[in-house]
Design an enzyme around this catalytic site. Structure first.
Site, mmCIF file in Angstrom:
data_model
loop_
_atom_site.group_PDB
_atom_site.id
_atom_site.type_symbol
_atom_site.label_atom_id
_atom_site.label_comp_id
_atom_site.label_asym_id
_atom_site.label_seq_id
_atom_site.Cartn_x
_atom_site.Cartn_y
_atom_site.Cartn_z
ATOM 1 C CB CYS A 180 -38.010 -44.546 -48.260
ATOM 2 S SG CYS A 180 -39.526 -45.515 -48.220
ATOM 3 C CB CYS A 183 -38.449 -47.677 -50.396
ATOM 4 S SG CYS A 183 -39.487 -46.289 -50.078
ATOM 5 C CG ASP A 184 -34.493 -48.010 -50.279
ATOM 6 O OD1 ASP A 184 -35.077 -48.464 -51.273
ATOM 7 O OD2 ASP A 184 -34.158 -46.805 -50.179
#
Ligand code: NAP
Length: 361
Positions: A180, A183-184
Protein backbone atom coordinates in the site's frame (compact mmCIF):
# COMPACT_ATOMS: atom_id res chain seq x y z
CA UNK A 1 -10.70 -18.95 14.58
CA UNK A 2 -14.28 -18.91 15.81
CA UNK A 3 -15.03 -16.63 18.74
CA UNK A 4 -16.34 -18.20 21.94
CA UNK A 5 -20.09 -18.03 22.40
CA UNK A 6 -21.01 -15.66 25.25
CA UNK A 7 -23.40 -16.73 27.99
CA UNK A 8 -26.10 -14.33 26.80
CA UNK A 9 -26.00 -15.56 23.19
CA UNK A 10 -29.69 -16.44 23.10
CA UNK A 11 -30.59 -12.92 24.28
CA UNK A 12 -29.10 -11.29 21.21
CA UNK A 13 -31.67 -9.24 19.31
CA UNK A 14 -32.84 -10.64 16.03
CA UNK A 15 -31.83 -8.41 13.12
CA UNK A 16 -33.72 -8.15 9.86
CA UNK A 17 -30.54 -7.66 7.87
CA UNK A 18 -26.87 -7.70 8.78
CA UNK A 19 -24.29 -6.32 6.35
CA UNK A 20 -20.71 -7.52 6.66
CA UNK A 21 -18.13 -5.14 5.20
CA UNK A 22 -17.49 -1.42 4.84
CA UNK A 23 -16.61 -0.64 1.24
CA UNK A 24 -18.89 0.90 -1.40
CA UNK A 25 -20.98 -2.29 -1.70
CA UNK A 26 -21.65 -2.43 2.04
CA UNK A 27 -22.54 1.26 2.38
CA UNK A 28 -24.78 1.23 -0.69
CA UNK A 29 -26.57 -1.83 0.74
CA UNK A 30 -26.87 -0.04 4.08
CA UNK A 31 -28.27 3.15 2.54
CA UNK A 32 -30.92 1.20 0.61
CA UNK A 33 -31.92 -1.17 3.42
CA UNK A 34 -32.01 1.69 5.94
CA UNK A 35 -34.28 3.72 3.68
CA UNK A 36 -36.48 0.61 3.34
CA UNK A 37 -36.92 0.68 7.15
CA UNK A 38 -35.01 -2.58 7.61
CA UNK A 39 -32.72 -1.00 10.24
CA UNK A 40 -29.52 -2.63 8.99
CA UNK A 41 -26.66 -3.51 11.27
CA UNK A 42 -23.23 -3.17 9.64
CA UNK A 43 -20.15 -5.00 10.88
CA UNK A 44 -17.52 -2.72 9.37
CA UNK A 45 -14.48 -4.75 10.46
CA UNK A 46 -12.13 -4.58 13.42
CA UNK A 47 -9.19 -2.24 13.90
CA UNK A 48 -6.46 -4.76 14.64
CA UNK A 49 -2.78 -5.11 13.75
CA UNK A 50 -3.58 -8.32 11.85
CA UNK A 51 -6.13 -6.46 9.70
CA UNK A 52 -3.68 -3.62 9.15
CA UNK A 53 -1.03 -6.06 7.89
CA UNK A 54 -3.61 -7.87 5.74
CA UNK A 55 -5.01 -4.63 4.30
CA UNK A 56 -8.48 -5.40 5.71
CA UNK A 57 -9.10 -2.47 8.04
CA UNK A 58 -12.56 -0.82 8.01
CA UNK A 59 -13.50 1.18 4.89
CA UNK A 60 -11.76 -1.25 2.59
CA UNK A 61 -9.48 -0.80 -0.35
CA UNK A 62 -10.70 2.65 -1.33
CA UNK A 63 -9.49 3.97 1.99
CA UNK A 64 -6.01 2.92 0.85
CA UNK A 65 -6.05 4.86 -2.42
CA UNK A 66 -5.56 8.49 -3.44
CA UNK A 67 -7.82 10.47 -5.79
CA UNK A 68 -10.82 8.63 -7.24
CA UNK A 69 -11.24 10.04 -10.72
CA UNK A 70 -13.77 7.58 -12.11
CA UNK A 71 -16.58 7.58 -9.55
CA UNK A 72 -19.43 9.46 -11.25
CA UNK A 73 -20.49 12.68 -9.58
CA UNK A 74 -17.05 13.82 -8.46
CA UNK A 75 -15.36 15.78 -11.24
CA UNK A 76 -12.12 17.55 -10.32
CA UNK A 77 -12.85 20.38 -7.92
CA UNK A 78 -12.46 21.57 -4.38
CA UNK A 79 -14.75 19.69 -1.98
CA UNK A 80 -13.51 21.36 1.18
CA UNK A 81 -16.77 23.07 2.06
CA UNK A 82 -18.85 20.04 1.08
CA UNK A 83 -16.74 17.76 3.30
CA UNK A 84 -16.91 20.21 6.20
CA UNK A 85 -20.71 20.32 6.01
CA UNK A 86 -21.41 16.68 5.10
CA UNK A 87 -19.25 15.14 7.83
CA UNK A 88 -19.31 15.81 11.57
CA UNK A 89 -16.39 17.86 12.86
CA UNK A 90 -14.93 14.96 14.88
CA UNK A 91 -14.86 12.66 11.82
CA UNK A 92 -13.45 15.46 9.67
CA UNK A 93 -10.70 16.12 12.19
CA UNK A 94 -9.50 12.51 11.90
CA UNK A 95 -9.10 12.75 8.12
CA UNK A 96 -6.17 13.89 6.02
CA UNK A 97 -6.56 17.45 4.63
CA UNK A 98 -8.51 17.69 1.37
CA UNK A 99 -6.21 18.10 -1.64
CA UNK A 100 -8.61 20.20 -3.69
CA UNK A 101 -8.48 17.73 -6.62
CA UNK A 102 -11.87 16.03 -6.46
CA UNK A 103 -12.75 13.26 -4.06
CA UNK A 104 -10.16 10.93 -2.48
CA UNK A 105 -10.82 7.27 -1.64
CA UNK A 106 -10.90 7.86 2.14
CA UNK A 107 -13.18 10.88 1.69
CA UNK A 108 -15.57 8.94 -0.53
CA UNK A 109 -15.77 6.14 2.02
CA UNK A 110 -16.39 8.51 4.94
CA UNK A 111 -19.13 10.20 2.93
CA UNK A 112 -20.81 6.87 2.14
CA UNK A 113 -20.54 5.74 5.76
CA UNK A 114 -22.04 9.01 6.95
CA UNK A 115 -24.87 8.76 4.39
CA UNK A 116 -25.72 5.25 5.66
CA UNK A 117 -25.64 6.45 9.29
CA UNK A 118 -27.84 9.44 8.45
CA UNK A 119 -30.61 6.98 7.59
CA UNK A 120 -30.26 5.09 10.86
CA UNK A 121 -27.71 2.38 9.99
CA UNK A 122 -26.04 1.03 13.11
CA UNK A 123 -22.32 0.37 12.71
CA UNK A 124 -20.21 -2.02 14.78
CA UNK A 125 -16.42 -1.85 14.50
CA UNK A 126 -15.83 -5.60 14.71
CA UNK A 127 -15.15 -8.54 12.38
CA UNK A 128 -17.51 -11.41 11.75
CA UNK A 129 -15.29 -14.47 12.13
CA UNK A 130 -17.78 -17.33 11.95
CA UNK A 131 -21.26 -17.91 10.57
CA UNK A 132 -23.92 -20.57 10.78
CA UNK A 133 -25.98 -20.46 7.60
CA UNK A 134 -27.46 -23.94 8.09
CA UNK A 135 -30.44 -22.64 10.08
CA UNK A 136 -32.61 -19.53 9.87
CA UNK A 137 -32.36 -17.07 11.45
CA UNK A 138 -28.64 -17.12 10.69
CA UNK A 139 -26.02 -16.84 13.44
CA UNK A 140 -22.98 -14.56 13.17
CA UNK A 141 -20.10 -14.57 15.64
CA UNK A 142 -17.73 -11.65 15.95
CA UNK A 143 -14.06 -11.35 16.84
CA UNK A 144 -15.02 -9.70 20.14
CA UNK A 145 -17.30 -12.65 20.92
CA UNK A 146 -20.74 -11.18 20.27
CA UNK A 147 -23.40 -13.36 18.66
CA UNK A 148 -25.94 -11.83 16.30
CA UNK A 149 -28.97 -13.49 14.76
CA UNK A 150 -30.24 -12.25 11.42
CA UNK A 151 -33.02 -13.09 8.99
CA UNK A 152 -30.95 -11.92 6.02
CA UNK A 153 -27.23 -11.31 5.52
CA UNK A 154 -25.42 -9.27 2.87
CA UNK A 155 -21.75 -10.18 2.54
CA UNK A 156 -19.65 -7.32 1.18
CA UNK A 157 -16.23 -8.02 2.65
CA UNK A 158 -14.25 -7.11 -0.46
CA UNK A 159 -10.79 -8.30 -1.34
CA UNK A 160 -7.25 -7.65 -0.15
CA UNK A 161 -3.87 -7.14 -1.80
CA UNK A 162 -1.76 -10.16 -2.74
CA UNK A 163 1.88 -10.82 -1.93
CA UNK A 164 4.21 -13.06 -3.93
CA UNK A 165 4.95 -15.36 -0.99
CA UNK A 166 8.75 -15.06 -1.08
CA UNK A 167 10.43 -15.66 2.31
CA UNK A 168 12.50 -12.48 1.85
CA UNK A 169 9.31 -10.50 1.14
CA UNK A 170 7.78 -11.78 4.39
CA UNK A 171 10.99 -11.02 6.30
CA UNK A 172 10.95 -7.34 5.32
CA UNK A 173 7.22 -6.60 5.62
CA UNK A 174 6.92 -3.28 7.45
CA UNK A 175 10.65 -2.68 6.96
CA UNK A 176 10.41 -1.64 3.35
CA UNK A 177 7.99 -4.20 1.87
CA UNK A 178 4.41 -2.98 1.55
CA UNK A 179 1.27 -3.53 -0.53
CA UNK A 180 0.00 0.00 0.00
CA UNK A 181 1.91 2.99 -1.30
CA UNK A 182 -0.73 5.39 -0.02
CA UNK A 183 -0.44 3.99 3.52
CA UNK A 184 3.34 3.82 3.69
CA UNK A 185 4.81 5.88 0.85
CA UNK A 186 5.42 9.02 2.88
CA UNK A 187 7.59 7.26 5.46
CA UNK A 188 11.08 8.79 5.82
CA UNK A 189 12.79 5.59 4.64
CA UNK A 190 11.30 6.06 1.17
CA UNK A 191 12.20 9.76 0.72
CA UNK A 192 14.53 10.56 -2.17
CA UNK A 193 15.44 6.91 -2.58
CA UNK A 194 14.85 4.46 -5.43
CA UNK A 195 11.70 2.37 -4.94
CA UNK A 196 10.34 -0.77 -6.58
CA UNK A 197 6.73 -1.43 -7.62
CA UNK A 198 5.78 -4.94 -8.76
CA UNK A 199 2.88 -5.43 -11.20
CA UNK A 200 1.51 -4.14 -14.48
CA UNK A 201 -2.14 -3.32 -13.73
CA UNK A 202 -3.89 -0.07 -12.82
CA UNK A 203 -2.91 -0.49 -9.18
CA UNK A 204 0.78 -0.81 -10.02
CA UNK A 205 0.69 2.28 -12.20
CA UNK A 206 -1.28 4.21 -9.60
CA UNK A 207 1.14 3.20 -6.85
CA UNK A 208 4.19 4.00 -8.98
CA UNK A 209 2.81 7.41 -9.90
CA UNK A 210 1.99 8.19 -6.28
CA UNK A 211 5.45 7.14 -5.12
CA UNK A 212 7.14 9.56 -7.53
CA UNK A 213 6.14 12.27 -5.03
CA UNK A 214 8.67 10.84 -2.59
CA UNK A 215 11.14 8.64 -4.45
CA UNK A 216 14.24 9.63 -6.39
CA UNK A 217 13.15 7.06 -8.99
CA UNK A 218 10.44 4.40 -9.21
CA UNK A 219 11.25 1.11 -10.91
CA UNK A 220 8.07 -0.57 -12.15
CA UNK A 221 8.70 -4.30 -12.54
CA UNK A 222 6.39 -6.19 -14.88
CA UNK A 223 6.64 -9.82 -15.88
CA UNK A 224 5.48 -9.24 -19.47
CA UNK A 225 6.25 -6.76 -22.26
CA UNK A 226 2.95 -4.85 -22.07
CA UNK A 227 1.06 -3.31 -19.17
CA UNK A 228 -2.35 -4.66 -18.20
CA UNK A 229 -3.32 -1.18 -16.97
CA UNK A 230 -5.91 0.86 -18.86
CA UNK A 231 -4.48 2.99 -21.70
CA UNK A 232 -4.84 6.29 -19.87
CA UNK A 233 -3.07 4.94 -16.78
CA UNK A 234 -0.37 3.15 -18.80
CA UNK A 235 0.40 6.37 -20.69
CA UNK A 236 0.71 8.20 -17.40
CA UNK A 237 3.41 5.78 -16.28
CA UNK A 238 5.21 5.75 -19.60
CA UNK A 239 5.26 9.56 -19.74
CA UNK A 240 6.47 10.01 -16.17
CA UNK A 241 10.21 10.71 -16.23
CA UNK A 242 10.65 9.39 -12.71
CA UNK A 243 9.20 5.96 -13.59
CA UNK A 244 11.41 3.38 -15.26
CA UNK A 245 9.56 0.31 -16.51
CA UNK A 246 11.48 -2.96 -16.42
CA UNK A 247 9.77 -5.28 -18.89
CA UNK A 248 9.89 -9.09 -18.69
CA UNK A 249 11.16 -8.97 -15.12
CA UNK A 250 10.08 -10.45 -11.82
CA UNK A 251 11.09 -10.17 -8.21
CA UNK A 252 13.52 -12.94 -7.30
CA UNK A 253 14.52 -11.82 -3.80
CA UNK A 254 14.25 -8.82 -1.50
CA UNK A 255 17.67 -7.81 -0.20
CA UNK A 256 18.24 -6.13 3.13
CA UNK A 257 19.66 -6.34 6.62
CA UNK A 258 18.37 -6.07 10.17
CA UNK A 259 19.58 -2.50 10.62
CA UNK A 260 18.37 -0.92 7.39
CA UNK A 261 15.48 -3.13 6.31
CA UNK A 262 15.17 -3.30 2.52
CA UNK A 263 18.31 -2.22 0.63
CA UNK A 264 17.53 -3.60 -2.82
CA UNK A 265 16.13 -6.44 -4.89
CA UNK A 266 17.29 -9.21 -7.14
CA UNK A 267 15.29 -9.17 -10.36
CA UNK A 268 14.99 -12.12 -12.68
CA UNK A 269 14.44 -11.87 -16.42
CA UNK A 270 11.34 -13.82 -17.46
CA UNK A 271 12.87 -14.36 -20.90
CA UNK A 272 16.35 -15.75 -20.13
CA UNK A 273 16.40 -16.12 -16.33
CA UNK A 274 19.27 -13.66 -15.90
CA UNK A 275 19.51 -12.14 -12.42
CA UNK A 276 20.41 -8.52 -11.78
CA UNK A 277 20.46 -6.36 -8.66
CA UNK A 278 18.67 -3.07 -8.18
CA UNK A 279 19.21 -0.75 -5.23
CA UNK A 280 15.98 0.34 -3.43
CA UNK A 281 14.70 1.11 0.06
CA UNK A 282 11.17 -0.02 -0.65
CA UNK A 283 9.27 -2.76 -2.50
CA UNK A 284 5.56 -2.20 -3.17
CA UNK A 285 3.45 -5.16 -4.33
CA UNK A 286 0.54 -4.42 -6.68
CA UNK A 287 -0.19 -7.85 -8.15
CA UNK A 288 -3.90 -8.28 -7.66
CA UNK A 289 -6.21 -9.32 -4.87
CA UNK A 290 -7.70 -12.18 -2.85
CA UNK A 291 -11.35 -12.08 -1.72
CA UNK A 292 -12.03 -11.89 2.01
CA UNK A 293 -13.96 -15.14 2.29
CA UNK A 294 -11.87 -17.19 4.75
CA UNK A 295 -14.73 -17.19 7.27
CA UNK A 296 -17.14 -18.44 4.60
CA UNK A 297 -15.28 -21.55 3.48
CA UNK A 298 -17.64 -24.51 3.71
CA UNK A 299 -20.55 -22.14 4.49
CA UNK A 300 -21.26 -20.67 1.05
CA UNK A 301 -20.38 -21.86 -2.44
CA UNK A 302 -17.15 -20.18 -3.55
CA UNK A 303 -15.47 -20.10 -6.96
CA UNK A 304 -12.10 -21.85 -7.48
CA UNK A 305 -10.46 -18.45 -6.75
CA UNK A 306 -12.50 -18.28 -3.49
CA UNK A 307 -14.85 -15.51 -4.58
CA UNK A 308 -18.49 -15.95 -3.53
CA UNK A 309 -20.43 -17.61 -6.31
CA UNK A 310 -23.46 -15.62 -7.45
CA UNK A 311 -25.95 -18.34 -8.31
CA UNK A 312 -28.46 -16.50 -10.53
CA UNK A 313 -27.69 -14.11 -13.42
CA UNK A 314 -28.46 -10.45 -12.61
CA UNK A 315 -29.12 -11.29 -8.95
CA UNK A 316 -26.94 -11.17 -5.84
CA UNK A 317 -28.20 -14.53 -4.58
CA UNK A 318 -25.68 -16.98 -3.12
CA UNK A 319 -25.93 -20.73 -2.56
CA UNK A 320 -27.80 -20.05 0.71
CA UNK A 321 -31.27 -18.52 0.46
CA UNK A 322 -31.38 -15.30 2.48
CA UNK A 323 -27.63 -14.64 2.10
CA UNK A 324 -26.67 -12.13 -0.58
CA UNK A 325 -23.24 -11.03 -1.82
CA UNK A 326 -22.12 -7.70 -3.23
CA UNK A 327 -18.95 -6.04 -4.44
CA UNK A 328 -15.44 -7.38 -4.94
CA UNK A 329 -16.02 -10.39 -2.69
CA UNK A 330 -18.15 -11.84 -5.51
CA UNK A 331 -16.63 -10.03 -8.49
CA UNK A 332 -13.19 -10.81 -9.90
CA UNK A 333 -14.01 -9.15 -13.21
CA UNK A 334 -15.18 -5.52 -12.89
CA UNK A 335 -13.82 -4.68 -9.41
CA UNK A 336 -14.67 -0.98 -9.54
CA UNK A 337 -16.06 1.25 -6.79
CA UNK A 338 -19.09 2.02 -8.94
CA UNK A 339 -19.83 -1.64 -9.75
CA UNK A 340 -19.41 -2.55 -6.08
CA UNK A 341 -21.83 0.20 -5.04
CA UNK A 342 -24.24 -0.90 -7.77
CA UNK A 343 -24.23 -4.51 -6.63
CA UNK A 344 -24.64 -3.34 -3.02
CA UNK A 345 -27.84 -1.61 -4.09
CA UNK A 346 -28.93 -4.79 -5.89
CA UNK A 347 -28.23 -6.90 -2.79
CA UNK A 348 -30.30 -4.52 -0.67
CA UNK A 349 -33.25 -4.76 -3.07
CA UNK A 350 -32.85 -8.55 -3.33
CA UNK A 351 -32.78 -8.83 0.47
CA UNK A 352 -35.74 -6.49 0.90
CA UNK A 353 -37.86 -8.48 -1.57
CA UNK A 354 -36.78 -11.79 -0.11
CA UNK A 355 -37.64 -10.65 3.43
CA UNK A 356 -41.02 -9.40 2.25
CA UNK A 357 -41.62 -12.81 0.66
CA UNK A 358 -40.89 -14.39 4.03
CA UNK A 359 -43.38 -12.07 5.70
CA UNK A 360 -40.59 -10.22 7.54
CA UNK A 361 -40.94 -6.43 7.38
P1 NAP B 1 -4.89 -6.62 -11.97
O1 NAP B 1 -5.53 -5.77 -13.02
O2 NAP B 1 -5.30 -8.03 -11.80
O3 NAP B 1 -3.32 -6.59 -12.30
C1 NAP B 1 -2.43 -7.36 -11.55
C2 NAP B 1 -1.05 -7.20 -12.17
O4 NAP B 1 -0.12 -7.93 -11.37
C3 NAP B 1 -0.98 -7.74 -13.60
O5 NAP B 1 -0.20 -6.89 -14.39
C4 NAP B 1 -0.31 -9.10 -13.40
O6 NAP B 1 0.51 -9.47 -14.46
C5 NAP B 1 0.57 -8.85 -12.19
N1 NAP B 1 0.77 -10.08 -11.42
C6 NAP B 1 -0.18 -10.90 -10.90
N2 NAP B 1 0.40 -11.93 -10.24
C7 NAP B 1 1.73 -11.75 -10.38
C8 NAP B 1 2.85 -12.48 -9.92
N3 NAP B 1 2.70 -13.60 -9.20
N4 NAP B 1 4.07 -12.02 -10.25
C9 NAP B 1 4.23 -10.88 -10.98
N5 NAP B 1 3.20 -10.14 -11.42
C10 NAP B 1 1.96 -10.57 -11.12
O7 NAP B 1 -4.99 -5.98 -10.52
P2 NAP B 1 -5.01 -4.42 -10.08
O8 NAP B 1 -3.99 -3.63 -10.80
O9 NAP B 1 -4.98 -4.47 -8.60
O10 NAP B 1 -6.45 -3.92 -10.55
C11 NAP B 1 -7.64 -4.59 -10.07
C12 NAP B 1 -8.88 -3.88 -10.60
O11 NAP B 1 -8.98 -2.59 -10.01
C13 NAP B 1 -8.82 -3.66 -12.10
O12 NAP B 1 -10.11 -3.84 -12.61
C14 NAP B 1 -8.39 -2.22 -12.24
O13 NAP B 1 -8.85 -1.63 -13.44
C15 NAP B 1 -9.02 -1.60 -11.01
N6 NAP B 1 -8.26 -0.41 -10.57
C16 NAP B 1 -8.58 0.78 -11.16
C17 NAP B 1 -7.89 1.92 -10.81
C18 NAP B 1 -8.25 3.21 -11.47
O14 NAP B 1 -9.02 3.21 -12.41
N7 NAP B 1 -7.77 4.33 -10.97
C19 NAP B 1 -6.83 1.87 -9.90
C20 NAP B 1 -6.51 0.63 -9.32
C21 NAP B 1 -7.22 -0.51 -9.69
P3 NAP B 1 -0.13 -9.86 -15.89
O15 NAP B 1 -0.54 -8.58 -16.52
O16 NAP B 1 1.00 -10.54 -16.57
O17 NAP B 1 -1.27 -10.78 -15.59
Amino acid sequence: MAAAEPANADKQPLERVVIIGSGPAAWAAAIYTARAQLQPLVFEGAITEANRLDGTLPLGQLSLTTEVENYPGFPAGNLQQFLDTALPADERAMMAPHTGHGVSGPELMELMRRQAKNFGTRVVTDDIVDVDFTQRPFTLKSLEGTVTKAHAVIVATGARANYLGLPSEEAYKNRGVSACAVCDGALPRFRNKPLIVIGGGDSAVEEATYLTKFASRVHLIHRRDALRASKIMAKRAEDNEKIQIHWNSQLHEVLGDDKSGVTGVKLESTTDGAIRTQEATGVFLAIGHTPNTRFLEGKLELTPKKYIQWTTPQRTYTSVEGVFAAGDVADDYYRQAITAAGSGCMAALDAERWLAGQGIE
